[in-house]
Write a protein that holds these residues in place. Structure first.
Motif, PDB file in Angstrom:
ATOM      1  N   SER A 191     -77.251  -7.157  14.983  1.00 11.45           N
ATOM      2  CA  SER A 191     -77.005  -7.279  13.545  1.00 11.45           C
ATOM      3  C   SER A 191     -78.041  -6.426  12.818  1.00 11.45           C
ATOM      4  O   SER A 191     -79.174  -6.282  13.275  1.00 11.45           O
ATOM      5  N   ILE A 192     -77.615  -5.860  11.722  1.00  9.60           N
ATOM      6  CA  ILE A 192     -78.480  -5.006  10.912  1.00  9.60           C
ATOM      7  C   ILE A 192     -78.505  -5.584   9.505  1.00  9.60           C
ATOM      8  O   ILE A 192     -77.466  -6.000   8.974  1.00  9.60           O
ATOM      9  N   SER A 193     -79.680  -5.593   8.898  1.00 15.99           N
ATOM     10  CA  SER A 193     -79.831  -6.160   7.568  1.00 15.99           C
ATOM     11  C   SER A 193     -78.931  -5.462   6.548  1.00 15.99           C
ATOM     12  O   SER A 193     -78.464  -4.341   6.770  1.00 15.99           O
ATOM     13  N   ARG A 194     -78.709  -6.135   5.449  1.00 15.01           N
ATOM     14  CA  ARG A 194     -77.868  -5.579   4.388  1.00 15.01           C
ATOM     15  C   ARG A 194     -78.491  -4.304   3.820  1.00 15.01           C
ATOM     16  O   ARG A 194     -79.712  -4.215   3.687  1.00 15.01           O
ATOM     17  N   PRO A 195     -77.661  -3.355   3.462  1.00 18.52           N
ATOM     18  CA  PRO A 195     -78.185  -2.097   2.908  1.00 18.52           C
ATOM     19  C   PRO A 195     -78.704  -2.289   1.482  1.00 18.52           C
ATOM     20  O   PRO A 195     -78.194  -3.119   0.729  1.00 18.52           O
ATOM     21  N   MET A 196     -79.720  -1.499   1.147  1.00 15.44           N
ATOM     22  CA  MET A 196     -80.300  -1.550  -0.192  1.00 15.44           C
ATOM     23  C   MET A 196     -79.761  -0.435  -1.088  1.00 15.44           C
ATOM     24  O   MET A 196     -79.999  -0.443  -2.290  1.00 15.44           O
ATOM     25  N   ALA A 225     -76.948   5.169   0.578  1.00 12.01           N
ATOM     26  CA  ALA A 225     -77.423   5.933   1.743  1.00 12.01           C
ATOM     27  C   ALA A 225     -77.713   4.988   2.911  1.00 12.01           C
ATOM     28  O   ALA A 225     -77.366   5.282   4.058  1.00 12.01           O
ATOM     29  N   ASP A 226     -78.333   3.839   2.611  1.00 14.87           N
ATOM     30  CA  ASP A 226     -78.591   2.847   3.658  1.00 14.87           C
ATOM     31  C   ASP A 226     -77.283   2.304   4.220  1.00 14.87           C
ATOM     32  O   ASP A 226     -77.177   2.041   5.417  1.00 14.87           O
ATOM     33  N   ASN A 227     -76.297   2.126   3.370  1.00 16.61           N
ATOM     34  CA  ASN A 227     -74.999   1.621   3.821  1.00 16.61           C
ATOM     35  C   ASN A 227     -74.347   2.605   4.792  1.00 16.61           C
ATOM     36  O   ASN A 227     -73.797   2.199   5.821  1.00 16.61           O
ATOM     37  N   PHE A 228     -74.421   3.896   4.478  1.00 17.73           N
ATOM     38  CA  PHE A 228     -73.878   4.918   5.380  1.00 17.73           C
ATOM     39  C   PHE A 228     -74.608   4.882   6.718  1.00 17.73           C
ATOM     40  O   PHE A 228     -73.990   4.903   7.785  1.00 17.73           O
ATOM     41  N   TYR A 229     -75.941   4.815   6.664  1.00 19.91           N
ATOM     42  CA  TYR A 229     -76.763   4.787   7.882  1.00 19.91           C
ATOM     43  C   TYR A 229     -76.404   3.550   8.708  1.00 19.91           C
ATOM     44  O   TYR A 229     -76.241   3.628   9.920  1.00 19.91           O
TER      45      TYR A 229
END
Length: 79
Positions: A45-50, A53-57
C-alpha cells in the motif's frame, strides 16, 4: 513453470523504490509504502498522494508492484 524467487518485505520495498526512482524520478517526499503478506501472496500500500504529480507517481508505482507480484513471492513465516 518456473518458481518465483522469494524476497523479504524489506527487499521488495527497496526493489520497488529503486525501480520507481529509475523509471519516474526520485521518490516523492512524504510518500510512504508498506509491503505485507496477504491472502494472495503479498501486496503493498502507498500513502495518499499530496499532489497530481504524486498521484501519477503513485499510480505508476502500483503498476510496477503488479508486475513484481508475478515475479516474486514474499519470504515470510507462515503460521
Amino acid at each position: 513453470m518456473s518458481a518465483r524467487a522469494f524476497k523479504t518485505a524489506d527487499e521488495l520495498q527497496d526493489m520497488i523504490v529503486e525501480q520507481a526512482s529509475i523509471l519516474h524520478g526520485p521518490w516523492p517526499p512524504g510518500m510512504t509504502m508498506f509491503v505485507f503478506d496477504d491472502a494472495y501472496g503479498w501486496s503493498a500500500s502507498i500513502s495518499r498522494p499530496m499532489s497530481e504529480a504524486d498521484n501519477f507517481y503513485r499510480t505508476c508505482t502500483l503498476d510496477l508492484i503488479g508486475t513484481l507480484k508475478v515475479r516474486y513471492d514474499l519470504d515470510a513465516p507462515h503460521i
